[in-house]
Design a protein around this motif. Structure first.
Motif, PDB file in Angstrom:
ATOM      1  N   LYS A  23       0.895  -1.203  -0.018  1.00  0.00           N
ATOM      2  CA  LYS A  23       0.117  -0.004   0.025  1.00  0.00           C
ATOM      3  C   LYS A  23       0.865   1.308   0.133  1.00  0.00           C
ATOM      4  N   GLU A  64      -0.851   3.649  -1.949  1.00  0.00           N
ATOM      5  CA  GLU A  64      -2.158   4.517  -1.630  1.00  0.00           C
ATOM      6  C   GLU A  64      -1.814   5.360  -0.277  1.00  0.00           C
ATOM      7  N   VAL A  65      -0.633   5.059   0.216  1.00  0.00           N
ATOM      8  CA  VAL A  65      -0.195   5.946   1.701  1.00  0.00           C
ATOM      9  C   VAL A  65       0.134   7.158   1.085  1.00  0.00           C
ATOM     10  N   GLU A 121       2.760   2.063   8.257  1.00  0.00           N
ATOM     11  CA  GLU A 121       1.896   1.445   9.214  1.00  0.00           C
ATOM     12  C   GLU A 121       0.683   2.259   9.634  1.00  0.00           C
ATOM     13  N   SER A 148      -1.625   3.307   6.896  1.00  0.00           N
ATOM     14  CA  SER A 148      -2.621   2.178   6.681  1.00  0.00           C
ATOM     15  C   SER A 148      -3.718   1.885   7.475  1.00  0.00           C
ATOM     16  N   LEU A 162      -6.585   3.243   5.591  1.00  0.00           N
ATOM     17  CA  LEU A 162      -6.653   2.364   4.672  1.00  0.00           C
ATOM     18  C   LEU A 162      -6.952   0.981   5.029  1.00  0.00           C
ATOM     19  N   VAL A 198      -2.782  -2.755   7.908  1.00  0.00           N
ATOM     20  CA  VAL A 198      -1.480  -2.798   7.313  1.00  0.00           C
ATOM     21  C   VAL A 198      -1.322  -4.240   6.423  1.00  0.00           C
TER      22      VAL A 198
END
Length: 362
Positions: free
Chosen positions: A108, A111-112, A274, A277, A281, A284
């Motif tokens: 991710k 995305e992060v 972490e 996420s 999101l 993690v």
């Protein structure tokens, strides 16, 4: 050179080789086995590629200058095998980089960064003039110029058959990549486990150094992996891997900026990944396992790209060349077994039997 002459060379060479090796001390035979085999191949190639070898077919059907000759005077049709060499190295190296990028996609990372850009734009992150703020501003302007997330997903599907993106109509999809990748890793693991057993039984590495492990298994799966990657990574895979690789490098440097780490009370960039996420999101995504799979998987694919896996290779030389890859293979398998898709991993031996098509006994 005629077929009869070539046949005579082959017959006499075997007699010569047997007599010469028999006259040598056992300790010295191993030094000359490989050079003798290479010299034999050169003799056959030279015998078949004489001045009139290109007219062999015309002579055979009677259209040559001298009419139809006898069979024993026809040039020997020596054909050089080149299938295993018919790959584009740059495509295979691009596939190795793309695999590294894919594992970070699963972590991710992208995305992060997209989340950080949104928070920065909405004023929900307390940074303003530091290197992280400036990096986010520049990154928003520099987002991959041509290849977005949808392009990456299609590339992963084409090269590795990973993800759910729809492959373009007519494109070659490497549907067996994961099976071959796991098979190559476990074949390397099995090779060095067999080698360790052989060293224990024989009492060390010096006595009879040839390992019990099968070189042919590693070579066969490696060649299949090379061929499948080569035929599925044409088109924009090379340019996409290069551009996205630079983007990933910039992103990882950005996450390590002191003001961004301070905004999330983090010590390292992986703490930032972490925290973001978990907070934004939905959790993690195995960063420890994915990081090791990215590192070892890329190194193994680079090794596969640069190794020609010649059939007549010296097993001791092969052992020395491939030894550093054994640790990467074992590390990849250990990390893979801790991921969601790898928790059903049956073990090295059953997985290798499955790849080789060996049915397990009930």
């Amino acid at each position: 050179m005629s077929f009869q002459t070539t046949e005579t060379i082959q017959r006499l060479w075997e007699t010569f080789l047997r007599d010469q090796l028999a006259a040598m001390p056992p300790a010295e035979r191993q030094k000359f086995e490989q050079p003798f085999e290479q010299r034999f191949s050169e003799l056959l190639k030279g015998a078949a590629n004489g001045e009139n070898s290109r007219d062999g077919f015309l002579d055979l059907v009677g259209l040559g200058d001298n009419g139809p000759p006898d069979f024993d005077k026809i040039a020997y049709p020596h054909i050089t095998p080149d299938f295993d060499d018919a790959v584009v190295p740059s495509q295979l190296h691009a596939a190795a980089e793309l695999y590294y990028i894919y594992q970070h996609e699963r972590m991710k990372i992208f995305e992060v960064v997209d989340t950080l850009l949104r928070l920065f734009r909405l004023g929900k992150m307390r940074i303003q003039r530091g290197p992280g703020a400036r990096g986010l501003y520049l990154l928003e302007k520099w987002q991959p110029l041509r290849y977005k997330r949808a392009d990456r997903m299609v590339a992963y599907r084409r090269a590795f058959n990973y993800g759910t993106a729809q492959a373009p109509a007519g494109a070659v999809v490497n549907r067996n990549f994961h099976r071959q990748m796991v098979g190559f890793m476990v074949s390397l693991g099995q090779y060095f486990r067999d080698l360790l057993i052989g060293e224990v039984i024989r009492g060390g590495q010096v006595i009879e150094q040839r390992p019990f492990g099968s070189v042919a298994t590693v070579q066969r799966i490696g060649l299949d992996l090379r061929y499948a990657l080569d035929r599925s990574t044409y088109g924009n895979i090379f340019s996409l891997a290069m551009e996205t690789g630079h983007h990933l490098k910039t992103v990882l440097q950005l996450l390590d900026a002191p003001d961004i780490k301070k905004a999330f009370d983090a010590n390292t960039k992986w703490d930032v990944v972490e925290i973001v996420s978990n907070r934004y999101l939905g959790g993690v995504a195995e960063p420890s396992q994915r990081a090791k799979m990215a590192e070892s998987g890329r190194r193994i694919l680079q090794f596969v790209a640069d190794n020609d896996f010649k059939t007549a290779t010296d097993p001791i030389l092969f052992q020395s060349v491939v030894r550093p890859m054994g640790a990467h293979a074992e590390a990849w398998v250990a990390a893979y077994r801790m991921t969601p898709e790898g928790r059903g991993f049956p073990g090295v031996t059953p997985a290798l039997q499955s790849v080789l098509g060996i049915r397990q006994a009930a």
